[in-house]
Design a protein around this motif. Structure first.
Motif, PDB file in Angstrom:
ATOM      1  N   GLU A 170     -20.852  -7.871  18.509  1.00 21.68           N
ATOM      2  CA  GLU A 170     -21.800  -7.192  19.387  1.00 21.68           C
ATOM      3  C   GLU A 170     -22.007  -8.014  20.648  1.00 21.68           C
ATOM      4  OE1 GLU A 170     -25.974  -7.015  17.880  1.00 21.68           O
ATOM      5  OE2 GLU A 170     -25.236  -8.220  16.213  1.00 21.68           O
ATOM      6  N   MET A 171     -22.583  -7.351  21.670  1.00 25.12           N
ATOM      7  CA  MET A 171     -22.843  -8.015  22.942  1.00 25.12           C
ATOM      8  C   MET A 171     -24.231  -7.633  23.423  1.00 25.12           C
ATOM      9  SD  MET A 171     -20.829  -7.730  26.603  1.00 25.12           S
ATOM     10  CE  MET A 171     -20.089  -9.340  26.870  1.00 25.12           C
ATOM     11  N   ALA A 172     -24.884  -8.573  24.122  1.00 24.43           N
ATOM     12  CA  ALA A 172     -26.161  -8.298  24.784  1.00 24.43           C
ATOM     13  C   ALA A 172     -26.005  -8.622  26.260  1.00 24.43           C
ATOM     14  CB  ALA A 172     -27.276  -9.153  24.178  1.00 24.43           C
ATOM     15  N   VAL A 173     -26.630  -7.790  27.097  1.00 24.33           N
ATOM     16  CA  VAL A 173     -26.611  -7.990  28.542  1.00 24.33           C
ATOM     17  C   VAL A 173     -28.052  -7.881  29.022  1.00 24.33           C
ATOM     18  CG1 VAL A 173     -25.647  -7.210  30.743  1.00 24.33           C
ATOM     19  CG2 VAL A 173     -24.349  -6.856  28.627  1.00 24.33           C
ATOM     20  N   ALA A 174     -28.476  -8.782  29.904  1.00 30.36           N
ATOM     21  CA  ALA A 174     -29.871  -8.776  30.371  1.00 30.36           C
ATOM     22  C   ALA A 174     -29.959  -9.101  31.853  1.00 30.36           C
ATOM     23  CB  ALA A 174     -30.692  -9.789  29.575  1.00 30.36           C
ATOM     24  N   ALA A 175     -30.935  -8.461  32.503  1.00 34.03           N
ATOM     25  CA  ALA A 175     -31.210  -8.723  33.916  1.00 34.03           C
ATOM     26  C   ALA A 175     -32.669  -8.387  34.195  1.00 34.03           C
ATOM     27  CB  ALA A 175     -30.293  -7.890  34.806  1.00 34.03           C
ATOM     28  N   ASP A 176     -33.159  -8.835  35.348  1.00 35.19           N
ATOM     29  CA  ASP A 176     -34.514  -8.499  35.779  1.00 35.19           C
ATOM     30  C   ASP A 176     -34.441  -7.151  36.494  1.00 35.19           C
ATOM     31  OD1 ASP A 176     -37.149  -8.474  36.449  1.00 35.19           O
ATOM     32  OD2 ASP A 176     -37.059 -10.160  37.846  1.00 35.19           O
TER      33      ASP A 176
END
Length: 140
Positions: free
Chosen positions: A81-87
């Motif tokens: 699995e992958m997680a991607v995060a940003a403001d």
């Protein structure tokens, strides 16, 4: 939540935290938009990536591709699995280029968790993110 309600595991929450944490290393003098990604391999190792910009914009690289390329360069080819995060106001979606690269290496059922700093998260399968994608089967 996305139309399919999915329970997030502790493993997923940790992956999102890693994506948020790596954002601090992003090189973004132009956009000022930091993105982080964390990729969990089937062997249990996590590869992280952040976006890296360049004055010649087309040669910049997104966080998702940095994480994938780091894993591939280390011999990892199977992913969980992958997680991607940003403001961002909503969970940050990957760009089209990243979706294409992801479809090359991820199974159609692999989970990708998109988040913002408020930890609002939407999870999708690879097939949901890029339906009817171009792949090696199209080249025969």
């Amino acid at each position: 939540m996305h139309k399919h309600k999915r329970m997030r595991s502790m493993k997923t929450d940790k992956l999102i935290e890693e994506a948020i944490k790596i954002r601090d290393k992003a090189y973004v003098p132009y956009s000022k938009f930091q993105v982080g990604a964390a990729l969990l391999t089937k062997s249990g190792k996590v590869y992280t990536g952040c976006n890296i910009e360049n004055a010649a914009y087309p040669v910049s690289c997104c966080a998702e591709r940095v994480a994938i390329f780091k894993a591939i360069s280390e011999g990892e080819t199977e992913f969980q699995e992958m997680a991607v995060a940003a403001d961002s106001p909503r969970p940050v979606p990957p760009c089209g280029s990243c979706r294409q690269v992801m479809s090359e290496f991820f199974s159609k059922t692999m989970q990708i968790h998109l988040s913002n700093l408020k930890k609002q998260t939407k999870s999708f399968t690879m097939e949901e993110l890029l339906p009817f994608s171009f792949g090696t089967d199209d080249m025969s």
